[in-house]
Design an enzyme around this catalytic site. Structure first.
Site, mmCIF file in Angstrom:
data_model
loop_
_atom_site.group_PDB
_atom_site.id
_atom_site.type_symbol
_atom_site.label_atom_id
_atom_site.label_comp_id
_atom_site.label_asym_id
_atom_site.label_seq_id
_atom_site.Cartn_x
_atom_site.Cartn_y
_atom_site.Cartn_z
ATOM 1 N N GLU A 274 -1.686 0.573 8.058
ATOM 2 C CA GLU A 274 -0.926 -0.564 7.541
ATOM 3 C C GLU A 274 0.237 -0.068 6.675
ATOM 4 O O GLU A 274 1.337 -0.615 6.733
ATOM 5 C CB GLU A 274 -1.830 -1.490 6.725
ATOM 6 C CG GLU A 274 -1.088 -2.697 6.158
ATOM 7 C CD GLU A 274 -1.930 -3.530 5.208
ATOM 8 O OE1 GLU A 274 -3.124 -3.205 5.021
ATOM 9 O OE2 GLU A 274 -1.380 -4.497 4.636
ATOM 10 N N HIS B 124 0.832 -1.202 0.000
ATOM 11 C CA HIS B 124 0.000 0.000 0.000
ATOM 12 C C HIS B 124 0.878 1.269 0.000
ATOM 13 O O HIS B 124 2.069 1.203 -0.308
ATOM 14 C CB HIS B 124 -0.980 -0.031 1.180
ATOM 15 C CG HIS B 124 -1.668 -1.355 1.328
ATOM 16 N ND1 HIS B 124 -2.713 -1.754 0.517
ATOM 17 C CD2 HIS B 124 -1.436 -2.411 2.162
ATOM 18 C CE1 HIS B 124 -3.097 -2.983 0.867
ATOM 19 N NE2 HIS B 124 -2.335 -3.401 1.843
ATOM 20 N N GLU C 161 1.765 -11.452 5.826
ATOM 21 C CA GLU C 161 0.804 -10.717 6.655
ATOM 22 C C GLU C 161 1.305 -10.891 8.089
ATOM 23 O O GLU C 161 1.209 -11.968 8.671
ATOM 24 C CB GLU C 161 -0.603 -11.315 6.503
ATOM 25 C CG GLU C 161 -1.166 -11.221 5.097
ATOM 26 C CD GLU C 161 -1.765 -9.846 4.772
ATOM 27 O OE1 GLU C 161 -1.641 -8.925 5.608
ATOM 28 O OE2 GLU C 161 -2.348 -9.713 3.692
ATOM 29 N N HIS D 60 2.937 -6.832 4.537
ATOM 30 C CA HIS D 60 1.562 -6.411 4.848
ATOM 31 C C HIS D 60 1.221 -6.743 6.294
ATOM 32 O O HIS D 60 1.967 -7.436 6.999
ATOM 33 C CB HIS D 60 0.561 -7.150 3.937
ATOM 34 C CG HIS D 60 0.612 -6.725 2.512
ATOM 35 N ND1 HIS D 60 -0.251 -5.801 1.968
ATOM 36 C CD2 HIS D 60 1.442 -7.101 1.500
ATOM 37 C CE1 HIS D 60 0.044 -5.617 0.688
ATOM 38 N NE2 HIS D 60 1.070 -6.400 0.376
HETATM 39 ZN ZN ZN Z 1 -2.143 -5.182 2.883
#
Ligand code: ZN
Length: 331
Positions: free
Chosen positions: A158, A121, A295, A213
């Site tokens: 994030e 992102h 993640e 992430h």
């Molecule tokens: Zn993400």
């Protein structure tokens, strides 16, 4: 965060692999980690001194989680370009987004190796929703150019988290001699699109690519997981050559990440292995280099969020990712 709003990916079933799980390699990994520990510790101390611990001057961001928070994987421009990496291509956004390599000749176990780190992102994506909502071609499908990512309940983004962990990882990898290329480094207002993120890894001829992430699912879901590319073929997507090495990379990162952070594999997917295979992510589908997503935890769970917002924990996360990469590259 999850990469689309669709139901849990059917690839979860595909994650049941005949290959031995990463935790079965614990003894081998333990030896490798033990050998690396002094260097990693030294790197950690140095990093603490040099980088401090703040998330670093990001502007306040909306706390609401947009509906479309997907790490979309698109390949919009990939259709007009070819799948062949072209390092000599004219300078483009992808080139300018890449961080410059250190000028000094590299020494260390990873000298001569190139690692691409993809901070998931972008903190500016919230302000550029029309740009990031553009559909791009991921070979097998179309998805949003990029997504906003999630936040903790207190508003820690994030995108801040991914950039911080990525920078810490870069410091550690460079201390071992690796050339590290970023897909972006807070040097652009939004994006890049997921197809460009993949292309940066391809054009760098990366020996390993890791997309960083944190997830954003309901409270009570905890732990980390690694997303591995499924075998896909369609349009510009053909992962047949990277599925095997990417699994190796992912298993090594999972083992080292668990050991370094003390976190457990996700309790909500992956059947406790910390590994999930997906075929719907452009960043994986369009990669021609060994690549995984990690993640690191669930930003919407208070206990996980307490870790994710801790600079000390993020350093451990970076160490785990780094050690996994080092193991994969045989450094
Ligand atoms: Zn993400």
């Amino acid at each position: 965060m999850r990469y689309d709003d669709s139901p849990p990916p059917p690839e979860s079933a595909a994650s049941v692999s005949p290959d031995p799980p990463w935790y079965a390699r614990r003894s081998t990994l333990a030896v490798a980690v033990a050998a690396l520990a002094p260097t990693a510790l030294a790197g950690w101390v140095l990093t603490q001194v040099l980088t401090g611990s703040g998330p670093g001057g990001q502007p306040p961001q909306p706390k609401a989680l947009p509906a479309s928070h997907t790490a979309g994987a698109g390949a919009g421009d990939a259709k007009s370009s070819t799948t062949t990496p072209s390092p000599a291509a004219p300078a483009s956004a992808s080139t300018s987004a890449s961080a410059p390599a250190p000028a000094a000749p590299a020494k260390g176990p990873l000298a001569g190796r190139t690692v691409v780190i993809d901070p998931g992102h972008n903190t500016g994506n919230f302000k550029h929703t029309s740009e990031i909502d553009r559909q791009v071609d991921i070979g097998t499908n179309h998805k949003e150019c990029d997504t906003t990512g999630t936040t903790t309940n207190s508003g820690y983004m994030e995108a801040e988290f991914t950039l911080d962990v990525s920078r810490r990882t870069r410091t550690l990898l460079e201390s071992k001699g690796a050339k590290v290329v970023f897909t972006h480094d807070a040097d652009r207002p939004w994006g890049p699109c997921i197809d460009e993120r993949a292309r940066i890894g391809n054009e760098a001829k990366a020996d390993a690519v890791v997309s960083v992430h944190a997830d954003g699912v309901s409270a009570g879901n905890r732990g980390f997981h690694i997303i591995l590319p499924a075998t896909v073929k369609g349009g510009a997507a053909d992962t047949s050559k990277i599925v095997g090495p990417s699994r190796d990379l992912g298993e090594r990162i999972a083992g080292n990440f668990a050991r370094s952070t003390g976190s457990a594999p996700a309790n909500y997917l992956g059947s406790g292995t910390g590994l999930v295979v997906r075929d719907d992510l452009g960043g994986l589908n369009l990669s021609t280099r060994p690549k995984v997503f990690i993640e690191c935890g669930n930003m919407r769970d208070a206990k996980d969020a307490a870790q994710l917002t801790s600079p000390e924990w993020r350093q451990k996360a970076a160490e785990g990712i780094t050690n996994g990469i080092v193991g994969f590259l045989g450094g």
